[in-house]
Design an enzyme around this catalytic site. Structure first.
Site, mmCIF file in Angstrom:
data_model
loop_
_atom_site.group_PDB
_atom_site.id
_atom_site.type_symbol
_atom_site.label_atom_id
_atom_site.label_comp_id
_atom_site.label_asym_id
_atom_site.label_seq_id
_atom_site.Cartn_x
_atom_site.Cartn_y
_atom_site.Cartn_z
ATOM 1 N N PHE A 102 34.339 39.751 10.057
ATOM 2 C CA PHE A 102 32.883 39.551 10.014
ATOM 3 C C PHE A 102 32.315 39.698 11.433
ATOM 4 O O PHE A 102 31.622 38.833 11.939
ATOM 5 C CB PHE A 102 32.524 38.170 9.448
ATOM 6 C CG PHE A 102 33.222 37.825 8.158
ATOM 7 C CD1 PHE A 102 32.721 38.275 6.943
ATOM 8 C CD2 PHE A 102 34.389 37.071 8.148
ATOM 9 C CE1 PHE A 102 33.353 37.949 5.745
ATOM 10 C CE2 PHE A 102 35.036 36.750 6.961
ATOM 11 C CZ PHE A 102 34.516 37.182 5.756
ATOM 12 N N CYS A 120 28.502 28.614 8.274
ATOM 13 C CA CYS A 120 27.087 28.384 8.601
ATOM 14 C C CYS A 120 26.302 28.000 7.347
ATOM 15 O O CYS A 120 25.080 28.052 7.345
ATOM 16 C CB CYS A 120 26.483 29.612 9.275
ATOM 17 S SG CYS A 120 26.596 31.095 8.270
#
Ligand code: SAH
Length: 401
Positions: free
Chosen positions: A235, A344
Site C-alpha cells: 500500500f 487508519c
C-alpha cells in the site's frame, strides 16, 4: 455583551442568533466535547448556518458554536466566551496551533487538526510556503472569508487552496469543490521530510495531497531498517515509506494497486537518487499469498492499508482483512525482521487493533516483540475527551526467534 447575546456573523450580515440546547448537551460540552447533536437541540433558527450563541433552557450562556441547520451534528462549539469570533479570532487560534508545532523541521505538516486543536471542522495543512485547507461544516463554510483571512494573517502563505471535496461535506449540504482562496498553489509541490524529498499534489492527491499523519512513523521505520536488508512496502501510494526504507535497505519492493500512484513513486525515487526500489502493481492480498507460497523473507515490512472499516457495520469483515494481511506479513519476516503495521479506521479501536495483532501473532507461529505503539504524528493531536480526533494506530514489531 450579555449572556446569550453573542453575535453571529454570516456573509457580512450581523445578527444575534441563539440556539437552545438540552442539559445533556450542556454537560457534554462541560466535559470537553464540542459536538451537539440534532436531538439535543430545543430551539434553533433553522435558516442559515453561521456562528450562534448557545444557551441552556434557562438562558444560561454556554458559549458560541458553528451551526449547521441540516446536519446531524448541529453545533460545534468554538468558545465558552462571548467574544466576537472574527478574522482576528481565527488568526489567534491558528497562530496558537502553529506555535504548538514549533520545532517541526519537515516542510509539510498539519497546522490545524480540527477538533484536536479546538477548531472543529477546520483542517489546515502546510506544504512549504503554501497552505491547503478544508472547511468541513456548513457553519464553518459560512464564515469562510474570516477563516481565510485568519490563515493569511497567522501563517502568511504564498497561496491557499481549499480542498473542499471531502465526502463528509455532503452531510452538511455543502458542494464538493476544490477552490483557490488566495494566491496560487502549484499543482505539484516538493516536500522535504526527514531528509527525503517527495512530490505532493495539493489539488488532486489523497487528503490534502499527501498522508502527513504518517510523517513520524516514516522516520521511525527508517531508523529500524537493517543496512543492506530486504524490505517490502505494501500500500505504498507515492512510496513515502519505501523511500525511507530504501536509504538503508539493499532492496525494496513497493506495492500498490494503482499504477498512477506507483508512477509518482518512481518519480520520487529519482528525485532522491534511489535506484533500489522495485515498483509493482498488485493487490496486496494476492501478493502476500504468493510471497508466502514462495517462502520469501523480508527484513522490514510496512503495512499501511486504506481504512478497511469505513462504517461500524463492516467492522467484523474489516478485522478479518487486517488479520489476514498481518498474519501473512508476520510469516514473511526474516529472523529479527521488523514489521510496521497500522490502521487508519476510526471504527477500529486501539484495543481492537491490539487484539487483532495478538491473534495474528498467535496464528503466525512467530514470536513478535512489541517495539513501539504509535499513532499519528504530534501535528495531529488526539484529545482524550474527543475520541474522534484519533484514528491512526500503529505498532512496530520485531520477529524474535
Ligand atoms: N503508505 C502511504 C499511504 C497509503 S494509502 C503513505 O504513507 O503515503 C493506501 C494505498 O493503498 C493507496 O495508494 C491505494 O491505491 C492502495 N490500495 C488500496 N487497496 C489496495 C490493495 N488491495 N492492494 C494494494 N494496494 C491497495
Amino acid at each position: 455583551m450579555t449572556a446569550g447575546q453573542a453575535v453571529g456573523r454570516s456573509g457580512g450580515r450581523t445578527a444575534v442568533r441563539t440556539v437552545v440546547v438540552s442539559a445533556k448537551a450542556a454537560a457534554r460540552w462541560a466535559a470537553g466535547h464540542p459536538w451537539i447533536y440534532r436531538t439535543d437541540v430545543y430551539a434553533e433558527p433553522r435558516d442559515e448556518p453561521g456562528i450562534m450563541a448557545v444557551t441552556d433552557r434557562r438562558g444560561r450562556h454556554l458559549g458560541q458554536a458553528l451551526y449547521s441547520p441540516t446536519s446531524e451534528i448541529r453545533l460545534r462549539f468554538l468558545t465558552r466566551g462571548t467574544e466576537s469570533v472574527d478574522a482576528g479570532w481565527w488568526s489567534a487560534r491558528i497562530a496558537a496551533a502553529a506555535a504548538r508545532r514549533a520545532g517541526i523541521s519537515d516542510s509539510a505538516y498539519r497546522v490545524v487538526h480540527a477538533e484536536g486543536d479546538g477548531l472543529p471542522s477546520l483542517i489546515v495543512d502546510r506544504y512549504g510556503p503554501w497552505v491547503v485547507a478544508q472547511l468541513l461544516s456548513a457553519g464553518l463554510e459560512s464564515v469562510r472569508d474570516d477563516v481565510v483571512a485568519g490563515i493569511r494573517s497567522a501563517l502568511d502563505p504564498e497561496g491557499i487552496l481549499l480542498r473542499n471535496d471531502a465526502g463528509i461535506r455532503r452531510h452538511e449540504g455543502l458542494p464538493l469543490e476544490v477552490v483557490p482562496a488566495y494566491g496560487t498553489v502549484p499543482d505539484v509541490v516538493e516536500v522535504m521530510e526527514n531528509g527525503i524529498r517527495y512530490l505532493a499534489a495539493p489539488a488532486t492527491g489523497q487528503k490534502t495531497g499527501a498522508f502527513l499523519d504518517q510523517r513520524e512513523n516514516r522516520a521511525l521505520v527508517g531508523a529500524h531498517v537493517a543496512t543492506g536488508g530486504r524490505a517490502l512496502d505494501l500500500f505504498t501510494y507515492h512510496g513515502s515509506f519505501a523511500l525511507h526504507l530504501a536509504r538503508s535497505a539493499g532492496q525494496v519492493l513497493a506495492v500498490d494497486s494503482s499504477e498512477e500512484a506507483l508512477e509518482r513513486g518512481r518519480q520520487n525515487a529519482t528525485l532522491n537518487g534511489l535506484s533500489n526500489i522495485a515498483w509493482r502493481e498488485a493487490n496486496a492480498f494476492d501478493l502476500l499469498r504468493e510471497l508466502e507460497r514462495q517462502a520469501e523473507r523480508f527484513d522490514a515490512i510496512v503495512l499501511d492499508p486504506p481504512a478497511f472499516a469505513k462504517t461500524k457495520d463492516n467492522l467484523t469483515r474489516a478485522v478479518a482483512g487486517y488479520k489476514e494481511i498481518n498474519l501473512r506479513a508476520m510469516r514473511l519476516l526474516a529472523p529479527n525482521g521488523v514489521l510496521f503495521t497500522c490502521s487508519c479506521s476510526y471504527h477500529l479501536s486501539r484495543a481492537a487493533f491490539a487484539d487483532m495483532l495478538a491473534a495474528a501473532a498467535h496464528d503466525s507461529g512467530r514470536r513478535l516483540e512489541l517495539l513501539r505503539w504509535t499513532g499519528a504524528g504530534r501535528d495531529h493531536p488526539e484529545i482524550l475527551n474527543v475520541p474522534e480526533t484519533g484514528y491512526l494506530k500503529g505498532a512496530l514489531l520485531r520477529a524474535v526467534e
